[in-house]
Design a protein around this motif. Structure first.
Motif, short mmCIF file in Angstrom:
data_model
loop_
_atom_site.label_atom_id
_atom_site.label_comp_id
_atom_site.label_asym_id
_atom_site.label_seq_id
_atom_site.Cartn_x
_atom_site.Cartn_y
_atom_site.Cartn_z
N TYR A 1 -2.48 -3.78 -15.17
CA TYR A 1 -2.63 -2.86 -14.03
C TYR A 1 -2.32 -3.58 -12.73
O TYR A 1 -1.67 -3.02 -11.83
N ALA A 2 -2.74 -4.83 -12.61
CA ALA A 2 -2.41 -5.62 -11.41
C ALA A 2 -0.89 -5.75 -11.27
O ALA A 2 -0.33 -5.62 -10.17
N ARG A 3 -0.22 -6.00 -12.40
CA ARG A 3 1.25 -6.11 -12.36
C ARG A 3 1.87 -4.78 -11.97
O ARG A 3 2.79 -4.75 -11.13
N GLU A 4 1.41 -3.69 -12.55
CA GLU A 4 1.96 -2.37 -12.21
C GLU A 4 1.82 -2.07 -10.72
O GLU A 4 2.74 -1.53 -10.09
N GLN B 1 1.71 -4.10 -8.16
CA GLN B 1 2.44 -4.93 -7.21
C GLN B 1 3.88 -5.24 -7.62
O GLN B 1 4.63 -5.81 -6.85
N GLU B 2 4.27 -4.79 -8.81
CA GLU B 2 5.63 -5.11 -9.27
C GLU B 2 6.41 -3.92 -9.77
O GLU B 2 7.58 -4.07 -10.14
N THR B 3 5.80 -2.73 -9.80
CA THR B 3 6.51 -1.56 -10.34
C THR B 3 6.30 -0.34 -9.44
O THR B 3 5.45 -0.33 -8.54
N GLU B 4 7.05 0.71 -9.73
CA GLU B 4 6.93 1.95 -8.96
C GLU B 4 5.72 2.78 -9.37
O GLU B 4 5.44 3.83 -8.78
N GLU B 5 4.96 2.32 -10.38
CA GLU B 5 3.69 2.97 -10.70
C GLU B 5 2.76 2.96 -9.49
O GLU B 5 1.86 3.78 -9.37
N ASP B 6 3.00 2.00 -8.59
CA ASP B 6 2.17 1.88 -7.39
C ASP B 6 2.28 3.10 -6.49
O ASP B 6 1.43 3.30 -5.60
N ALA B 7 3.30 3.93 -6.69
CA ALA B 7 3.41 5.16 -5.89
C ALA B 7 2.17 6.03 -6.07
O ALA B 7 1.80 6.79 -5.16
N ARG B 8 1.52 5.93 -7.23
CA ARG B 8 0.33 6.74 -7.50
C ARG B 8 -0.85 6.28 -6.66
O ARG B 8 -1.89 6.95 -6.64
N THR B 9 -0.75 5.14 -5.99
CA THR B 9 -1.84 4.62 -5.16
C THR B 9 -1.57 4.79 -3.67
O THR B 9 -2.37 4.38 -2.86
N TRP C 1 1.09 3.34 -2.53
CA TRP C 1 1.72 2.03 -2.34
C TRP C 1 0.75 0.97 -1.83
O TRP C 1 1.12 0.05 -1.11
N LEU C 2 -0.50 1.10 -2.24
CA LEU C 2 -1.51 0.10 -1.85
C LEU C 2 -1.13 -1.30 -2.32
O LEU C 2 -1.21 -2.26 -1.55
N GLY C 3 -0.75 -1.42 -3.60
CA GLY C 3 -0.45 -2.74 -4.14
C GLY C 3 0.68 -3.43 -3.41
O GLY C 3 0.60 -4.64 -3.11
N HIS C 4 1.74 -2.70 -3.11
CA HIS C 4 2.87 -3.30 -2.41
C HIS C 4 2.51 -3.64 -0.95
O HIS C 4 2.99 -4.65 -0.41
N TYR C 5 1.67 -2.81 -0.34
CA TYR C 5 1.25 -3.09 1.03
C TYR C 5 0.41 -4.37 1.08
O TYR C 5 0.58 -5.21 1.97
N LEU C 6 -0.48 -4.53 0.09
CA LEU C 6 -1.27 -5.76 0.03
C LEU C 6 -0.37 -6.97 -0.19
O LEU C 6 -0.58 -8.03 0.41
N LEU C 7 0.62 -6.80 -1.05
CA LEU C 7 1.55 -7.91 -1.33
C LEU C 7 2.31 -8.30 -0.06
O LEU C 7 2.55 -9.49 0.19
N ALA C 8 2.69 -7.31 0.74
CA ALA C 8 3.38 -7.59 2.00
C ALA C 8 2.49 -8.37 2.95
O ALA C 8 2.99 -9.11 3.81
N ARG C 9 1.17 -8.23 2.77
CA ARG C 9 0.21 -8.99 3.58
C ARG C 9 -0.16 -10.31 2.90
O ARG C 9 -1.12 -10.96 3.28
N ARG C 10 0.59 -10.66 1.88
CA ARG C 10 0.40 -11.91 1.11
C ARG C 10 -0.92 -11.93 0.35
O ARG C 10 -1.54 -12.98 0.18
#
Length: 549
Positions: free
Chosen positions: A266-269, A271-279, A281-290
């Protein structure tokens, strides 16, 4: 992992903050994780663990064995005065009004874990953990059954402020505070930014666990002036905690806490996949903040669902899938089929449809919330594909989305004799145990699933899971410890059910082998004794992070 770990870890005291705790208040898997992890940390790692949660209106603290918690006893005269008392007054401002709310506390030791309940008028008036009940709707029509509490954000902030306050009043500085889900995540910012708390908790680390990152589960709020007023956080912190146009507790916590979610996949999904659209884009936003999310797959305490302890679980007979002793499981199946074939007067559920006393037919089971996330729409559609091909029976327990409840009710009320459906609308924990024990196959067609605990419970009861292989459900090994499929569709689910039925009909030896392998896999890899190692690592990271800040 345990004896050695006690010597290695620098962590000694841990506080958890949660809206749920198994045996007291719950609405999902969070309750199980909190209790089982807390107990494992006490027994296996030797930690001093305290859990803080609200005292809701449905909880009778006296009957549960709780007693009032006396504060201070002179241990913090500089903050609290040198006198003992039970009440604590907290700032809970509104944008146009300075406000205070009074809380008090109750405590009890439960299997070595100190549990503290927060007593407050705001909590006591609630008869459900997260949503209004039929009883509340009957009293006040605007409180629609199943709708979320209007003051959910204030409830969360009050709990978090109360948790920090009671630590100060008791003169306790935990090594780590573990915040469960968005309901408690803002605490990470509160303890670092509010005057008087920043210094007190300067050596305490924070871990925030995201149990469900789906849209609507962040506990976010769009009323920014209210978020600023009720939290008391600086405007700059509120603005930095935004995801889109809303204040998001997970984003707010990210600059202060070690963060994880409840399975590696789930952590991988996120921050590394488009499954994050269901959130959102929380995971990708956090990743952008390192901020990299760690993944710690939830465990389970097998003894909690040991079918050899039949009376405690409410089962008709004991059995053991691990040893192949399944005579009792057949009796459990016959017990449930009998109950669902007649006019049983259920206490907590409403029955629609019925099953036949045919124990040789495969019995599929589903226990969960009636929601699209849980795949109930896909499950309903799959039955239309199956009814033309095979004979089976399906038993469903749960409630939720009214439209999906209606769809399942129509299926159960139908006259299809090849594919019989019985819907038990509502929930009862002992009835759930009986269904887990009775079933041959357990359906988890979730759209997404952060971890999943029902697959564990089903496996421990010899009920092989059939899962959509997403998130934490990838721990089910297709053809070995259950069955899995990759496409979220009715056709994929129906095809997998057909495959399971074929093996059930033609190769019972393989079914027994899979049942045994599923339980063995849990004991080898997924007990809390193993899973807590990941949390101990996170706690140590949080402690290091606190020392460096």
């Amino acid at each position: 992992m345990s004896k050695a770990r006690k010597k290695d870890t620098a962590i000694r005291s841990l506080w958890m903050v949660s809206r749920e705790y198994d045996g007291l208040a719950g609405a999902g898997g969070v309750k199980d994780v909190c209790r089982q992890l807390a107990e494992a940390l006490v027994v296996e790692a030797g930690l001093e663990v305290t859990v803080v949660l609200p005292r809701y209106g449905f909880m009778d603290a006296g009957k549960l064995g709780f007693s009032p918690l006396v504060l201070t006893n002179g241990r913090q005269p500089d903050i609290c005065g040198d006198w003992s008392h039970q009440d604590c007054v907290l700032a809970m401002d509104y944008p146009d009004q300075e406000r205070r709310e009074t809380v008090s506390f109750l405590e009890q030791r439960r299997k070595g874990v100190r549990v503290i309940l927060v007593e407050s008028a705001r909590f006591v008036e609630k008869m459900g953990v997260y949503t209004y009940t039929a009883r509340e709707e009957a009293r006040e029509s605007w409180k629609k059954k199943g709708s979320g509490h209007y003051d959910y954000f204030a409830m969360n902030i009050l709990l978090q402020k109360a948790a920090l306050a009671v630590m100060i009043h008791l003169d306790e500085r935990p090594d780590v505070i573990h915040c469960h889900d968005g309901h408690a995540a803002t605490l990470a910012a509160l303890m670092r930014e509010l005057p008087g708390q920043r210094h007190y908790f300067s050596r305490s680390g924070v871990v925030v666990t995201i149990h469900n990152a789906g849209i609507g589960y962040h506990q976010e709020i769009a009323d920014i002036p209210f978020a600023h007023a009720v939290t008391g956080l600086p405007v700059s912190v509120i603005e930095d905690g935004m995801l889109g146009k809303q204040f998001d507790p997970f984003v707010a916590a990210s600059g202060y806490a070690v963060m994880n979610t409840v399975s590696e996949n789930y952590a991988r999904e996120l921050q590394e996949t488009e499954e994050d659209a269901r959130t959102g884009w929380l995971g990708h936003y956090l990743l952008a903040r390192r901020v990299r999310l760690a993944g710690v797959t939830n465990g389970i305490n097998p003894d909690d669902f040991n079918p050899e302890q039949a009376p405690r679980l409410g089962l008709a007979a004991p059995f053991n899938p691990r040893t192949g002793d399944l005579a009792g499981k057949r009796l459990c199946k016959e017990d449930v089929l009998s109950a669902c074939s007649g006019e049983t007067r259920w206490q907590n559920v409403e029955q629609i449809g019925s099953l036949q006393m045919e124990s040789d037919l495969p019995l599929f089971t589903f226990i969960g919330r009636m929601s699209a996330q849980k795949g109930v729409d896909v499950l309903s559609a799959s039955l239309n594909l199956l009814s033309q091909k095979a004979r089976l029976q399906l038993l469903i327990l749960g409630s939720g989305d009214p439209s999906l409840e209606t769809a399942v009710t129509k299926l159960a009320a139908g006259q299809d004799t090849r594919c019989r459906v019985c819907y038990l609308k509502g929930y009862d924990p002992l009835l759930a145990n009986r269904i887990y024990a009775a079933g041959d196959f357990f359906l988890i067609p979730s759209l997404y699933e952060p971890c999943g605990l029902t697959d564990y419970i089903a496996q421990l009861m010899g009920n092989l899971p059939i899962v959509h292989l997403v998130g934490g459900l990838v721990k089910v090994k297709d053809g070995k410890t259950g069955f899995g499929y990759t496409e979220h569709s009715a056709a994929a689910l129906a095809s997998t059910m057909e495959r399971a039925m074929s093996i059930f009909t033609h190769d019972r030896k393989r079914i027994r082998s899979m049942q045994q392998a599923a339980v063995d896999n849990i004991f080898l890899h997924h007990t809390w004794k193993q899973a807590m190692a990941g949390y101990l690592d996170l706690y140590e990271q949080a402690g290091i992070m606190a020392c460096r800040s």
